[in-house]
Design a protein around this motif. Structure first.
Motif, PDB file in Angstrom:
ATOM      1  N   LEU A  54     -10.842   0.168  -8.179  1.00 46.41           N
ATOM      2  CA  LEU A  54      -9.484   1.061  -7.785  1.00 46.41           C
ATOM      3  C   LEU A  54      -8.082   0.618  -7.978  1.00 46.41           C
ATOM      4  N   SER A  55      -7.154   1.149  -8.119  1.00 48.20           N
ATOM      5  CA  SER A  55      -5.894   0.627  -8.189  1.00 48.20           C
ATOM      6  C   SER A  55      -5.095   1.345  -6.963  1.00 48.20           C
ATOM      7  N   SER A  56      -4.059   0.939  -6.641  1.00 45.84           N
ATOM      8  CA  SER A  56      -3.360   1.530  -5.561  1.00 45.84           C
ATOM      9  C   SER A  56      -2.942   3.036  -5.643  1.00 45.84           C
ATOM     10  N   LYS A  57      -2.573   3.211  -7.049  1.00 41.77           N
ATOM     11  CA  LYS A  57      -2.645   4.936  -7.393  1.00 41.77           C
ATOM     12  C   LYS A  57      -3.671   5.548  -7.158  1.00 41.77           C
ATOM     13  N   ASP A  58      -4.852   4.926  -7.060  1.00 42.38           N
ATOM     14  CA  ASP A  58      -6.149   5.826  -6.762  1.00 42.38           C
ATOM     15  C   ASP A  58      -6.497   6.288  -5.442  1.00 42.38           C
ATOM     16  N   ILE A  59      -5.642   5.686  -4.401  1.00 45.54           N
ATOM     17  CA  ILE A  59      -5.568   6.081  -3.064  1.00 45.54           C
ATOM     18  C   ILE A  59      -4.873   7.138  -2.512  1.00 45.54           C
ATOM     19  N   ASP A  60      -5.528   7.981  -2.133  1.00 42.91           N
ATOM     20  CA  ASP A  60      -4.606   9.288  -1.426  1.00 42.91           C
ATOM     21  C   ASP A  60      -3.779   8.855  -0.235  1.00 42.91           C
TER      22      ASP A  60
END
Length: 186
Positions: A54-60
């Motif tokens: 995952l990347s930070s942008k995948d985290i809600d």
């Protein structure tokens, strides 16, 4: 929905929830090999992101729990995430984690801790200028909502006792027994 929960402070750690299920947790000490490692668990977050590709942008959402007097805090690190909540409500987060495990739609949750948050961190200003901390809390869980029912605060005695810091709580009683039996706080 992907959520990272972070404890910044003593025994720093992070966990990853996907669709409200805990899929992984990691303590900072497991990665740094320093017992009870504290501060920001950036290594833990990197580990979780890497493990699940995952990347930070995948985290809600990132939820950060920290102490009022935590050191080694790195607020700028969290700028890589779009949605970050910081809370000092230590016992509420214990209750929330217990609610995830609740088998029914309704439950009473009891939190006993050595030292939770200060009263003012719970929007309770009875002890605003004194070192009183939450030691026991009772919550009512009903269909995804948590309501505090009772909170007990006790005065924190910093370096005023022969044993060092002390607060009248089950957590500190456990600490004293551990010291006597295992010659260690942990």
């Amino acid at each position: 929905i992907k959520i990272i929960g972070v404890h910044s402070g003593h025994d720093a750690s992070a966990c990853l929830l996907i669709d409200n299920c805990v899929v992984a947790t990691i303590s900072k000490e497991r990665l740094t090999r320093i017992k009870h490692d504290s501060g920001e668990p950036v290594e833990c977050i990197a580990y979780l992101l890497g493990k699940f590709n995952l990347s930070s942008k995948d985290i809600d959402l990132v939820v950060r729990s920290q102490w009022h007097d935590a050191s080694e805090i790195n607020d700028a690190y969290y700028d890589i995430f779009d949605n970050v909540i910081v809370t000092y409500k230590h016992h509420f987060l214990h209750a929330y984690s217990a609610s995830i495990m609740a088998k029914s739609a309704e439950a009473i949750i009891l939190v006993n801790d050595g030292r939770g948050c200060r009263s003012q961190d719970n929007d309770d200003y009875r002890y605003e200028n004194e070192d009183y901390f939450e030691t026991e809390s009772v919550y009512y869980y009903h269909k995804g909502h948590i309501t505090p029912l009772e909170k007990i605060y006790k005065k924190y005695l910093k370096n005023q006792e022969q044993i060092g810091n002390f607060i009248d709580s089950i957590g500190y009683a456990y600490r004293l027994v551990s010291r006597m039996i295992f010659k260690s706080d942990h």
